[in-house]
Write an enzyme that holds these catalytic residues in place. Structure first.
Site, PDB file in Angstrom:
ATOM      1  N   GLY A   1      24.595  30.612  20.874  1.00  0.00           N
ATOM      2  CA  GLY A   1      24.961  29.736  19.765  1.00  0.00           C
ATOM      3  C   GLY A   1      25.061  28.288  20.176  1.00  0.00           C
ATOM      4  N   ASP A   2      25.724  28.028  21.307  1.00  0.00           N
ATOM      5  CA  ASP A   2      25.896  26.647  21.766  1.00  0.00           C
ATOM      6  C   ASP A   2      24.567  26.015  22.152  1.00  0.00           C
ATOM      7  OD1 ASP A   2      28.959  26.058  22.137  1.00  0.00           O
ATOM      8  OD2 ASP A   2      28.662  28.117  22.796  1.00  0.00           O
ATOM      9  N   MET A   3      23.775  26.728  22.952  1.00  0.00           N
ATOM     10  CA  MET A   3      22.540  26.139  23.468  1.00  0.00           C
ATOM     11  C   MET A   3      21.503  25.938  22.358  1.00  0.00           C
ATOM     12  SD  MET A   3      23.315  25.695  26.613  1.00  0.00           S
ATOM     13  CE  MET A   3      21.986  25.656  27.795  1.00  0.00           C
TER      14      MET A   3
END
Length: 409
Positions: A173-175
């Site tokens: 999700g972050d990347m």
């Protein structure tokens, strides 16, 4: 390096304020630095970015922080002090981009929300990253990549039927949100050339992961709600044959879901100990036929793979141009000649740690080298340099340092 490789990086001259922590925001800043921007990492005095306390550690340095903050300048300023607030105001007014990943509303309380900053810097491209975005009933809720992975439906589809889904072990999700944020920031900068104005980019981890569904959403909507993708374990029921298989000495993936590749694969299996007629079974020569007989196919392929070493299978499949790969450990990845040839591990000389090796970014441009050689900054490392660039004189800088307005470790 030839003359073309010495061209200026595409974002040279762009100043970015990285007012973020942990992963999604810092990753955006790292990408923009690789593309040539001057990225100023702003951290709170004392402990700095919480990512500095995240494993893996070498001595008292976090590899997590080193990876996501390479190529940046470090500023640590106390914004509770009026002099710190004045410095931040000058800094933002000098910037082209502001990146933050706090809960919606948090920076407005500090006078660092988009509306207030855009009043004096209308060209500012302001990128917010949060779990749920700045609108909607959940916008106030905290969250991390794990939360978005669970909410998005992605986690529910992985793993074996009847078992709890596994942890993905990468910060998807972050990347992925970070990559989208980099694209949006560059688009906004390009749009600013014509309009003269920046804008607020509102990125949500949850939104991004829902957008990743290349199959599940349309499977459900176009079937009138009848089809809901579920856990299938090690292969794809609607893409036979496409999955993970256990060999004699390890695991590999085989992608023989395209008709021509399947025919070559099935013929190879038959010729090398598989059942007679397997390669010529015309019922399996199209996707619908293979998907309908998936379990029968797996009953043949799984034991055929299990009897052989990974290297032997890869050699046979490469020989007939069927896509395949060993499931590699990270040590095998770093030793892979392809990864080495592509420069996907960058070496840096750290003043304390000596030579360190970290993952590179995948940007490859004909006119410039985007590999970052500058290590992540120590807390407040560039305080004096940045303050001087904003017009503060030596006496003012020394006073702020002595009073802890400018903090360094």
């Amino acid at each position: 390096m030839n003359a073309a490789a010495r061209q200026a990086l595409p974002l040279a001259g762009i100043r970015v304020i990285d007012y973020s922590h942990f992963l999604a925001g810092p990753y955006v800043g790292r990408c923009l630095a690789a593309l040539g921007a001057e990225v100023i990492k702003v951290e709170r005095p004392g402990s700095g970015d919480a990512g500095r306390q995240h494993a893996w550690f070498v001595g008292d340095h976090s590899g997590y922080f080193l990876q996501q903050n390479m190529g940046k300048k470090g500023l640590s300023v106390n914004t509770k002090d009026s002099r710190g607030r004045a410095l931040m105001k000058k800094l933002v007014d000098s910037a082209d981009v502001f990146v933050e990943n706090y809960r919606p509303g948090a920076l407005e309380k500090l006078g660092l929300g988009y509306a207030e900053l855009a009043e004096t810097n209308p060209g500012l491209v302001y990128c917010s990253i949060s779990a749920y975005g700045h609108t909607g009933p959940d916008s106030h809720r905290a969250g991390f990549g794990l939360i978005a992975e669970a909410k998005s439906g992605i986690m529910q589809m992985v793993g074996n039927p009847g078992e709890a889904p596994p942890l993905l072990r990468i910060s998807l999700g972050d990347m992925y949100t970070g990559v989208h944020a980099v694209a949006a920031i560059n688009a906004a900068l390009l749009g600013r050339v014509k309009s003269g104005r920046g804008q607020h980019i509102d990125m949500a981890l949850y939104d991004t992961l829902v957008s990743m569904h290349e199959y599940a959403v349309q499977c459900y909507t176009l079937s009138g709600g009848k089809e809901v993708p579920v856990q299938t374990g090690h292969d794809m029921p609607n893409s036979t044959l496409y999955g993970v298989f256990r060999a004699q000495d390890g695991d590999l993936v085989i992608a023989a879901q395209v008709d021509d590749a399947w025919k070559r694969f099935a013929a190879l299996v038959e010729q090398n100990g598989g059942p007679t007629g397997f390669g010529g079974d015309t019922r399996l020569h199209d996707a619908a036929g293979r998907n309908a007989r998936r379990l029968e196919i797996l009953e043949v392929v799984r034991p055929w793979v299990a009897r052989r070493p990974v290297a032997d299978i890869l050699k046979m499949l490469d020989g007939i141009d069927v896509p395949c790969a060993k499931v590699q450990r990270i040590d095998e990845v770093l030793a892979d000649p392809q990864i080495q040839a592509r420069g996907m591990v960058v070496e840096q000389e750290h003043p304390v740690l000596g030579k360190i090796r970290l993952p590179n970014l995948p940007f490859r441009m004909s006119g410039c080298d985007t590999s970052i050689r500058q290590v992540a900054p120590e807390l407040g490392e560039h305080n004096a340099e940045i303050a001087a660039s904003l017009g503060f004189d030596a006496a003012q800088i020394a006073e702020m340092q002595a009073d802890g307005v400018l903090y360094s470790a």
